[in-house]
Design a protein around this motif. Structure first.
Motif, PDB file in Angstrom:
ATOM      1  N   UNK A 126       0.881  -1.126  -0.014  1.00  0.00           N
ATOM      2  CA  UNK A 126      -0.176  -0.118   0.015  1.00  0.00           C
ATOM      3  C   UNK A 126       0.994   1.148   0.001  1.00  0.00           C
ATOM      4  N   UNK A 127       1.062   2.060  -1.251  1.00  0.00           N
ATOM      5  CA  UNK A 127       1.826   2.938  -1.377  1.00  0.00           C
ATOM      6  C   UNK A 127       1.328   4.297  -1.331  1.00  0.00           C
ATOM      7  N   UNK A 128       1.659   5.222  -0.310  1.00  0.00           N
ATOM      8  CA  UNK A 128       1.152   6.524  -0.269  1.00  0.00           C
ATOM      9  C   UNK A 128       2.124   7.644  -0.886  1.00  0.00           C
ATOM     10  N   UNK A 129       1.673   8.171  -1.888  1.00  0.00           N
ATOM     11  CA  UNK A 129       2.692   8.976  -2.705  1.00  0.00           C
ATOM     12  C   UNK A 129       1.952  10.373  -2.823  1.00  0.00           C
ATOM     13  N   UNK A 130       2.252  11.277  -1.686  1.00  0.00           N
ATOM     14  CA  UNK A 130       1.611  12.668  -1.641  1.00  0.00           C
ATOM     15  C   UNK A 130       1.935  13.299  -2.973  1.00  0.00           C
ATOM     16  N   UNK A 131       0.799  14.093  -3.220  1.00  0.00           N
ATOM     17  CA  UNK A 131       0.864  15.049  -4.424  1.00  0.00           C
ATOM     18  C   UNK A 131       1.051  14.465  -5.800  1.00  0.00           C
ATOM     19  N   UNK A 132       0.974  13.161  -6.113  1.00  0.00           N
ATOM     20  CA  UNK A 132       1.227  12.444  -7.255  1.00  0.00           C
ATOM     21  C   UNK A 132       0.175  13.060  -8.307  1.00  0.00           C
ATOM     22  N   UNK A 174      -3.142  14.524 -12.808  1.00  0.00           N
ATOM     23  CA  UNK A 174      -3.991  13.583 -12.302  1.00  0.00           C
ATOM     24  C   UNK A 174      -3.531  11.966 -13.471  1.00  0.00           C
ATOM     25  N   UNK A 175      -2.499  12.264 -14.029  1.00  0.00           N
ATOM     26  CA  UNK A 175      -2.154  10.936 -14.513  1.00  0.00           C
ATOM     27  C   UNK A 175      -1.846   9.717 -13.500  1.00  0.00           C
ATOM     28  N   UNK A 176      -1.261  10.098 -12.590  1.00  0.00           N
ATOM     29  CA  UNK A 176      -0.961   9.191 -11.411  1.00  0.00           C
ATOM     30  C   UNK A 176      -1.776   9.622  -9.933  1.00  0.00           C
ATOM     31  N   UNK A 177      -2.083   8.983  -9.162  1.00  0.00           N
ATOM     32  CA  UNK A 177      -2.814   9.250  -7.971  1.00  0.00           C
ATOM     33  C   UNK A 177      -2.020   8.980  -6.839  1.00  0.00           C
ATOM     34  N   UNK A 178      -2.708   9.295  -5.733  1.00  0.00           N
ATOM     35  CA  UNK A 178      -2.151   9.480  -4.479  1.00  0.00           C
ATOM     36  C   UNK A 178      -1.580   8.193  -3.730  1.00  0.00           C
ATOM     37  N   UNK A 179      -2.510   7.258  -4.107  1.00  0.00           N
ATOM     38  CA  UNK A 179      -2.547   5.870  -3.362  1.00  0.00           C
ATOM     39  C   UNK A 179      -2.536   4.853  -4.516  1.00  0.00           C
ATOM     40  N   UNK A 180      -1.339   4.117  -4.453  1.00  0.00           N
ATOM     41  CA  UNK A 180      -1.281   2.939  -5.209  1.00  0.00           C
ATOM     42  C   UNK A 180      -1.264   1.771  -4.597  1.00  0.00           C
ATOM     43  N   UNK A 181      -1.960   0.649  -4.953  1.00  0.00           N
ATOM     44  CA  UNK A 181      -1.979  -0.673  -4.479  1.00  0.00           C
ATOM     45  C   UNK A 181      -1.210  -1.633  -5.519  1.00  0.00           C
ATOM     46  N   UNK A 194     -15.305  25.521   2.844  1.00  0.00           N
ATOM     47  CA  UNK A 194     -13.970  25.671   2.951  1.00  0.00           C
ATOM     48  C   UNK A 194     -12.926  24.974   1.842  1.00  0.00           C
ATOM     49  N   UNK A 195     -12.013  25.631   1.455  1.00  0.00           N
ATOM     50  CA  UNK A 195     -11.090  24.859   0.493  1.00  0.00           C
ATOM     51  C   UNK A 195      -9.997  24.248   1.413  1.00  0.00           C
ATOM     52  N   UNK A 196      -9.837  23.086   1.251  1.00  0.00           N
ATOM     53  CA  UNK A 196      -9.095  22.269   2.239  1.00  0.00           C
ATOM     54  C   UNK A 196      -7.969  21.321   1.392  1.00  0.00           C
ATOM     55  N   UNK A 197      -6.702  21.117   2.019  1.00  0.00           N
ATOM     56  CA  UNK A 197      -5.667  20.320   1.462  1.00  0.00           C
ATOM     57  C   UNK A 197      -6.199  19.020   1.567  1.00  0.00           C
ATOM     58  N   UNK A 198      -5.872  18.004   0.474  1.00  0.00           N
ATOM     59  CA  UNK A 198      -6.204  16.806   0.457  1.00  0.00           C
ATOM     60  C   UNK A 198      -4.893  16.011  -0.583  1.00  0.00           C
ATOM     61  N   UNK A 199      -4.335  15.323   0.299  1.00  0.00           N
ATOM     62  CA  UNK A 199      -3.333  14.355  -0.335  1.00  0.00           C
ATOM     63  C   UNK A 199      -3.206  13.066   0.688  1.00  0.00           C
ATOM     64  N   UNK A 200      -2.593  12.156   0.130  1.00  0.00           N
ATOM     65  CA  UNK A 200      -2.401  10.631   0.797  1.00  0.00           C
ATOM     66  C   UNK A 200      -1.338  10.764   1.562  1.00  0.00           C
ATOM     67  N   UNK A 201      -1.405  10.532   2.853  1.00  0.00           N
ATOM     68  CA  UNK A 201      -0.028  10.666   3.786  1.00  0.00           C
ATOM     69  C   UNK A 201       0.510   9.539   4.121  1.00  0.00           C
TER      70      UNK A 201
END
Length: 454
Positions: free
Chosen positions: A204-210, A216-223, A261-268
């Motif tokens: 389970x790979x967390x890749x912040x800001x991917x 959008x070509x890659x996502x922040x979480x990859x299995x 609100x505008x909130x920050x979102x990324x997979x940590x």
């Protein structure tokens, strides 16, 4: 509600800000405040707290060992992981990173011995997280280690992010097997987890800001299926746009949430339950995402935690308790005074997730440090990583050291101890037999033993 994935041109059209990757940090590096971790930065991290104490309830410190210096370079410690009588310590960014993973022989826990380092061969990177599990597939049988790799600066010509795979069946002689490489635009894999289903391993790979950096070509979480560690295969990525509350024009980071609100979102961060059936993704202000990964090739979204409009999200890490029915969510809030939000550093939330589609908040757990907002912007006072052992929740708390809480009743957690040696700045915690292992960023590996005389 399923939405179509955005085409790349649509995402690119809304990008009106810089996509240059800054120096890699271990928090929200796209936020308005850029500070680094580590008590060597006295102005930001050495906040006066109570006098040091080398006990944790009925536990006592039995060892404290610094990392070895190589070529005169002192690396700082990141996370710690225990496996079969060995401790694996990742390293942070101090003094140029490239510190690799350190392995300590814990045969005599009162005298840990650093026996080797590995995963330090990619220039311009740092290696925070390592997980080791026993694996049995046609392609590989033995103890497999996965190591997160992050670029210190994407402008470095030879750096690259992702995760490394090593055979550590003989911890004295790790052997490199493979590398799962990220797009050069992405800092890399920040945190990860290795889960094993009937001998078959998945990362389970967390890749912040991917998502953000690749339009959008890659996502922040990859299995990733790593049954053959020499040829890791990505089999799933989580797209927040599939959620009804996330619009199709989400740019991968700035989320226009329903609270206005505008909130920050990324997979940590990411982790899985004991059987590898459920994944928990710490997705900052989108909360903790719960996925059914019992069939890794047919992943299903189950639910997520959310926040009141006046609460900063910052979902940083997760742990499970009570047979997987209780979720522990830690929140790394280091700016305690932010307009429109409560004044507080990061604290822990505890949920009942028997119905994962509707997580029910049972309680919050706060230490004395989280209300000291006069200390300003600092990591010193926020909670960091959680681990659960039986009915005890252990929390690494930076300058607050290591904190234990009784969660026999998850609706009423009770602090039972605090281990805080002088100059403490704790990153992670794990258990090895009858010992607690903790990583102090500046001081190295700390070992605590249960004091049976109490």
């Amino acid at each position: 509600m399923n939405k179509k994935i955005l085409v790349n041109s649509t995402i690119a059209g809304i990008m009106t800000f810089s996509l240059l990757t800054p120096t890699a940090f271990a928090h929200d590096m796209l936020g308005e405040i850029g500070i680094e971790k580590g008590s060597q930065d006295a102005d930001l991290n050495d906040i006066p707290v109570i006098e040091g104490d080398k006990s944790l309830s009925n536990w006592k410190e039995v060892a404290a060992v610094s990392l070895k210096e190589y070529d005169g370079i002192k690396n700082s410690t990141a996370d710690v992981y225990a496996h079969k009588g060995y401790a694996y310590l990742g390293t942070h960014t101090a003094n140029g990173g490239e510190g690799g993973v350190r392995i300590f022989d814990m045969k005599d826990p009162e005298n840990p011995v650093e026996i080797t380092k590995f995963a330090d061969d990619i220039p311009g990177t740092w290696q925070e997280k390592v997980i080791v599990k026993k694996v049995n597939t046609p392609e590989f049988k033995g103890d497999l280690a996965v190591v997160s790799v992050q670029q210190l600066d994407s402008k470095h010509p030879d750096s690259k992010g992702g995760f490394l795979l090593y055979d550590v069946s003989d911890p004295h002689d790790p052997e490199k097997l493979g590398f799962w490489e990220m797009d050069k635009r992405v800092p890399g894999t920040h945190e990860l987890y290795l889960t094993v289903q009937d001998g078959k391993p998945f990362v389970l790979s967390s890749n912040p800001y991917a998502d953000y950096y690749t339009h959008g070509e890659r996502k922040d979480f990859a299995l990733v299926d790593v049954s053959d560690p020499k040829n890791p295969e990505t089999i799933y990525e989580f797209d927040p746009r599939t959620l009804p509350e996330v619009s199709d024009d989400f740019n991968g980071y700035h989320w226009d949430s329903p609270d206005g609100k505008t909130r920050p979102v990324f997979n940590h961060s990411a982790m899985a339950d004991t059987n590898g059936d459920r994944a928990l993704l710490s997705f900052w202000d989108l909360g903790t995402i719960i996925l059914d990964i019992s069939d890794p090739y047919n992943v299903k979204y189950e639910g997520r935690t959310d926040y009141a409009p006046d609460v900063q999200g910052s979902a940083h890490s997760a742990a499970l308790a009570k047979g997987g029915n209780v979720l522990i969510e830690t929140r790394e809030v280091y700016n305690p005074v932010k307009e429109g939000y409560e004044e507080s550093y990061g604290y822990t939330r505890i949920f009942d997730i028997k119905d994962p589609a509707n997580p029910k908040e049972l309680s919050t757990f706060k230490t004395d440090l989280v209300d000291n907002v006069e200390d300003g912007i600092t990591f010193a006072n926020t909670v960091h990583d959680p681990k659960v052992h039986g009915n005890t929740l252990y929390l690494s708390h930076y300058a607050g050291g290591l904190i234990a809480a009784d969660i026999t009743d998850p609706a009423n957690p009770v602090q039972t101890g605090q281990y805080m040696p002088e100059g403490a700045f704790f990153w992670g915690v794990d258990m090895e037999r009858n010992y607690i292992l903790a990583s102090d960023m500046d001081q190295g590996l700390k070992v605590l033993q249960k004091n049976n005389s109490k």
